[in-house]
Design an enzyme around this catalytic site. Structure first.
Site, PDB file in Angstrom:
ATOM      1  N   HIS A  62      34.477  -7.785  54.406  1.00  0.00           N
ATOM      2  CA  HIS A  62      34.463  -7.281  53.724  1.00  0.00           C
ATOM      3  C   HIS A  62      35.483  -7.527  53.056  1.00  0.00           C
ATOM      4  O   HIS A  62      36.086  -8.282  54.004  1.00  0.00           O
ATOM      5  CB  HIS A  62      33.720  -5.308  53.024  1.00  0.00           C
ATOM      6  CG  HIS A  62      34.917  -4.906  54.311  1.00  0.00           C
ATOM      7  ND1 HIS A  62      34.911  -5.563  56.002  1.00  0.00           N
ATOM      8  CD2 HIS A  62      36.077  -4.381  54.510  1.00  0.00           C
ATOM      9  CE1 HIS A  62      35.554  -4.758  56.602  1.00  0.00           C
ATOM     10  NE2 HIS A  62      36.874  -3.559  55.622  1.00  0.00           N
ATOM     11  N   HIS A  64      38.762  -5.888  52.463  1.00  0.00           N
ATOM     12  CA  HIS A  64      40.208  -5.768  53.246  1.00  0.00           C
ATOM     13  C   HIS A  64      40.643  -6.488  54.578  1.00  0.00           C
ATOM     14  O   HIS A  64      40.370  -7.166  55.099  1.00  0.00           O
ATOM     15  CB  HIS A  64      39.202  -4.084  54.563  1.00  0.00           C
ATOM     16  CG  HIS A  64      39.289  -3.103  53.167  1.00  0.00           C
ATOM     17  ND1 HIS A  64      38.492  -2.193  53.658  1.00  0.00           N
ATOM     18  CD2 HIS A  64      39.492  -2.968  52.119  1.00  0.00           C
ATOM     19  CE1 HIS A  64      38.259  -0.768  52.579  1.00  0.00           C
ATOM     20  NE2 HIS A  64      39.044  -1.267  51.689  1.00  0.00           N
ATOM     21  N   ASP A  66      42.188  -6.643  57.097  1.00  0.00           N
ATOM     22  CA  ASP A  66      42.260  -6.628  58.577  1.00  0.00           C
ATOM     23  C   ASP A  66      41.216  -7.666  58.106  1.00  0.00           C
ATOM     24  O   ASP A  66      40.854  -8.054  60.061  1.00  0.00           O
ATOM     25  CB  ASP A  66      42.325  -5.626  59.443  1.00  0.00           C
ATOM     26  CG  ASP A  66      41.029  -4.591  58.391  1.00  0.00           C
ATOM     27  OD1 ASP A  66      40.362  -4.364  57.260  1.00  0.00           O
ATOM     28  OD2 ASP A  66      41.130  -3.514  59.224  1.00  0.00           O
ATOM     29  N   HIS A  67      40.183  -8.410  57.712  1.00  0.00           N
ATOM     30  CA  HIS A  67      38.775  -8.458  57.825  1.00  0.00           C
ATOM     31  C   HIS A  67      39.447  -9.779  56.938  1.00  0.00           C
ATOM     32  O   HIS A  67      37.706 -10.905  57.583  1.00  0.00           O
ATOM     33  CB  HIS A  67      37.807  -8.206  57.289  1.00  0.00           C
ATOM     34  CG  HIS A  67      37.428  -7.044  58.021  1.00  0.00           C
ATOM     35  ND1 HIS A  67      37.073  -6.908  59.187  1.00  0.00           N
ATOM     36  CD2 HIS A  67      38.229  -6.127  57.941  1.00  0.00           C
ATOM     37  CE1 HIS A  67      36.947  -5.898  59.667  1.00  0.00           C
ATOM     38  NE2 HIS A  67      37.295  -4.625  58.910  1.00  0.00           N
ATOM     39  N   HIS A 142      31.036   1.854  53.459  1.00  0.00           N
ATOM     40  CA  HIS A 142      31.997   2.103  53.264  1.00  0.00           C
ATOM     41  C   HIS A 142      32.829   2.120  51.929  1.00  0.00           C
ATOM     42  O   HIS A 142      31.985   2.295  50.898  1.00  0.00           O
ATOM     43  CB  HIS A 142      32.242   0.356  53.999  1.00  0.00           C
ATOM     44  CG  HIS A 142      34.167   0.723  54.525  1.00  0.00           C
ATOM     45  ND1 HIS A 142      34.761   1.713  55.571  1.00  0.00           N
ATOM     46  CD2 HIS A 142      35.134  -0.391  54.660  1.00  0.00           C
ATOM     47  CE1 HIS A 142      35.553   1.268  56.127  1.00  0.00           C
ATOM     48  NE2 HIS A 142      35.720   0.415  54.895  1.00  0.00           N
ATOM     49  N   ASP A 212      32.534  -3.149  58.762  1.00  0.00           N
ATOM     50  CA  ASP A 212      33.192  -1.926  58.685  1.00  0.00           C
ATOM     51  C   ASP A 212      31.931  -0.970  58.045  1.00  0.00           C
ATOM     52  O   ASP A 212      31.769  -0.962  57.179  1.00  0.00           O
ATOM     53  CB  ASP A 212      34.450  -1.864  58.308  1.00  0.00           C
ATOM     54  CG  ASP A 212      35.991  -1.818  58.813  1.00  0.00           C
ATOM     55  OD1 ASP A 212      35.350  -3.055  59.914  1.00  0.00           O
ATOM     56  OD2 ASP A 212      36.718  -1.860  58.238  1.00  0.00           O
ATOM     57  N   HIS A 270      37.095  -2.407  67.053  1.00  0.00           N
ATOM     58  CA  HIS A 270      37.695  -1.850  66.027  1.00  0.00           C
ATOM     59  C   HIS A 270      37.940  -0.749  66.296  1.00  0.00           C
ATOM     60  O   HIS A 270      38.259   0.196  64.874  1.00  0.00           O
ATOM     61  CB  HIS A 270      36.388  -2.159  64.399  1.00  0.00           C
ATOM     62  CG  HIS A 270      36.635  -2.261  63.652  1.00  0.00           C
ATOM     63  ND1 HIS A 270      37.406  -0.819  62.563  1.00  0.00           N
ATOM     64  CD2 HIS A 270      37.333  -3.046  62.500  1.00  0.00           C
ATOM     65  CE1 HIS A 270      37.719  -1.251  61.193  1.00  0.00           C
ATOM     66  NE2 HIS A 270      37.980  -2.204  61.067  1.00  0.00           N
TER      67      HIS A 270
HETATM   68 ZN   LIG Z   1      38.777  -2.852  59.040  1.00  0.00          ZN
END
Ligand SMILES: [Zn+2]
Length: 303
Positions: A62, A64, A66-67, A142, A212, A270
């Site tokens: 996805h 976001h 942090d990914h 999510h 996530d 995570h």
């Molecule tokens: Zn995440």
């Protein structure tokens, strides 16, 4: 050949002292697949001596930060290495445009081709297939569209059951045909169905990467008998409310998915940066699914 999974980052949202952001490298007989590419992934690849240049596909769950923030640095490095090999990036629609404009703004010129494949959240989809394996995207839940990934080895050859071969004096030239799935026909014209006279040569390996996500009841059925399931476990039971409001899972819920899937092994990660010791997350998961391991950066799993 065994598959190897290297954990490159296991923190959620923020980098922590010993944990970087989401990224994992799966090595099969003919592929190097990178799952997620959080900021700093190229440093982790280097630090844990992974073959950076051999990565052939990147799967982004996805969009976001942090990914995905690690991808720009990695692509810039590839351009400096003068990488030639094509790279495939599986991501949600719109990401190709973002990557192209960042590379343009930063004057990064790539001589290699980047192929973008859009993910679709309508249902389970076959997104890659070759002689060795299949990769499926599986929609999760999510705050933004997210897909988990399921990698499944193809078992092409079967073995003729020894007792059957002995009893029926199967001529040599038949073996190859039966191994490839044909039925056996003896001299009298009797047909023996392939599935009754053969066994799979080996069990197909399976790996799933789920992050996530909020807990989706029944999702485990999509990855039945998976060997290794990596599932996010951002929170412990005492912070179940946060799991609900932030659409993440507790380690117990990760274990429920593993149990539904009849998984062989569950890896959790995570983790929220509020936890310095994650042993208790593993313990909470183990009450539901025994073979659970809390991962750490640099951890390797062969299966
Ligand atoms: Zn995440």
């Amino acid at each position: 050949m065994k598959w190897n999974l290297k954990i490159l980052g296991s923190s959620s949202a923020l980098p922590a002292d010993n944990r970087m952001l989401s990224a994992q490298l799966l090595t099969t007989s003919s592929h190097h697949f990178l799952f997620d590419c959080g900021e700093g992934t190229q440093f982790q690849l280097r630090r844990f001596k992974a073959p950076v240049n051999k990565i052939d596909s990147i799967f982004l769950t996805h969009l976001h930060g942090d990914h995905i923030f690690g991808i720009f640095g990695l692509l810039s490095t590839y351009s400096l290495y003068r990488r030639q090999k094509r790279l495939t990036i599986y991501a949600h629609p719109g990401f190709a445009r973002v990557v192209k404009s960042v590379l343009r703004a930063a004057s990064v010129r790539t001589v290699f081709r980047i192929k973008f494949v859009n993910l679709n959240c309508d249902g389970k989809r076959l997104i890659f297939e070759d002689d060795e394996l299949e990769v499926y995207s599986i929609p999760l839940e999510h705050s933004v569209p997210v897909c988990g990934f399921f990698v499944k080895e193809k078992v092409l050859l079967r073995n003729v059951r020894k007792d059957f071969a002995r009893e029926h004096y199967i001529p040599f030239y038949w073996f190859d045909k039966i191994k490839r799935g044909e039925d056996f026909v003896d001299e009298d014209g009797t047909v023996y169905p392939n599935e009754e006279i053969t066994l799979p040569e080996k069990e197909a390996k399976k790996f799933a990467y789920f992050t996530d996500t909020f807990y989706v009841p029944g999702i485990g059925k999509e990855i039945e008998n998976v060997d290794v399931l990596y599932h996010e476990a951002t929170f412990g039971l005492e912070h179940s409310d946060d799991a609900v409001s932030k659409l993440h899972s507790t380690s117990r819920q990760a274990a429920m998915v593993a149990r539904e899937a009849n998984a062989k092994r569950l890896l959790i990660g995570h983790f929220s940066t509020r936890y310095t010791d994650v042993k208790f997350l593993e313990e909470e998961a183990k009450k539901v699914f025994k073979n659970t391991t809390a991962v750490y950066d640099g951890m390797e799993i062969d299966f």
